[in-house]
Design an enzyme around this catalytic site. Structure first.
Site, short mmCIF file in Angstrom:
data_model
loop_
_atom_site.label_atom_id
_atom_site.label_comp_id
_atom_site.label_asym_id
_atom_site.label_seq_id
_atom_site.Cartn_x
_atom_site.Cartn_y
_atom_site.Cartn_z
N PHE A 114 -15.65 3.12 7.00
CA PHE A 114 -14.29 3.55 6.65
C PHE A 114 -14.02 3.54 5.15
O PHE A 114 -12.91 3.82 4.72
CB PHE A 114 -13.25 2.68 7.38
N LYS A 152 0.83 -1.22 0.00
CA LYS A 152 0.00 0.00 0.00
C LYS A 152 0.86 1.27 0.00
O LYS A 152 2.08 1.21 0.25
CB LYS A 152 -0.93 -0.05 1.22
N ASN A 175 -1.94 0.30 6.75
CA ASN A 175 -1.43 -0.97 7.31
C ASN A 175 -0.57 -1.77 6.33
O ASN A 175 -0.53 -2.99 6.37
CB ASN A 175 -2.58 -1.79 7.90
N ARG A 230 2.90 -6.33 8.99
CA ARG A 230 2.18 -5.19 9.57
C ARG A 230 2.78 -4.77 10.92
O ARG A 230 2.84 -3.57 11.22
CB ARG A 230 0.69 -5.52 9.69
N GLU A 246 -9.33 -11.02 -7.71
CA GLU A 246 -8.40 -9.89 -7.53
C GLU A 246 -7.23 -9.95 -8.51
O GLU A 246 -6.77 -8.92 -9.01
CB GLU A 246 -7.89 -9.87 -6.08
N THR A 262 -5.09 -7.19 10.72
CA THR A 262 -5.47 -5.93 10.05
C THR A 262 -4.99 -4.72 10.84
O THR A 262 -4.46 -3.77 10.25
CB THR A 262 -7.00 -5.88 9.88
N ARG A 312 -1.43 -14.28 4.29
CA ARG A 312 -2.17 -13.67 5.40
C ARG A 312 -1.36 -13.82 6.70
O ARG A 312 -1.36 -12.90 7.53
CB ARG A 312 -3.55 -14.33 5.57
#
Ligand code: IDP
Ligand code: MG
Length: 137
Positions: A57, A9, A112, A102, A126, A91, A85
């Protein structure tokens, strides 16, 4: 053999930890079958996170995801969905186990560091969202 989609991200790209995160994947048995740095449009981010469109959010999430470039990748390996994961951690980075991406690179539940597909079914959707067949090898 499974494939899963990863997104590094904007917060992690800005921090300059793309290489460190990709290294975690490779070191832990996830092969990089495709990867690309790109700037998401608002329409891209809204479509990608459509499942969260009713969440409070959502607007902040879309704004964050378009705040700078991301690195999207297809990761391949045994149990790739679950393995990614596990490497990512919870998260909320404050709840993420020590040694996870993270825990090590993320600041907050908004920023995150990484996205990872949450099921094999969603991974397929995806991956198709970002990559054509000939880009995955
Ligand atoms: P995940 O990324 O661990 O799969 P999801 O529940 O699918 O978590 O949420 C997608 C993204 O939305 C999260 O990575 C996070 O950036 C953001 N998000 C989730 N829950 C919250 C929240 O309660 N506040 C703010 N952002 C959130
Ligand atoms: Mg999710």
């Amino acid at each position: 053999m499974e494939q899963t989609l990863s997104i590094i991200k904007p917060d992690a790209v800005k921090k300059g930890v793309v290489g460190k995160i990709l290294d975690r994947f490779e070191t832990n048995g996830l092969r990089i079958a495709a990867t690309r740095k790109m700037q998401l449009s608002q329409a891209d981010a809204e479509a990608f996170y459509a499942v969260h469109s009713h969440r409070p959010f959502f607007k902040d999430l879309v704004e964050f995801m378009i705040s700078g470039p991301v690195v999207v990748s297809v990761l391949e390996g045994e149990n790739a969905v679950l393995k990614n994961r596990e490497l990512m951690g919870a998260t909320n980075p404050k709840e993420a186990a020590a040694g996870t991406i993270r825990a090590d690179f993320a600041e907050s539940i908004d920023a995150n560091a990484v996205h990872g597909s949450d099921s094999l079914e969603n991974a397929k959707i995806e991956i198709e969202f970002f990559f054509s067949k000939r880009e995955i090898c």
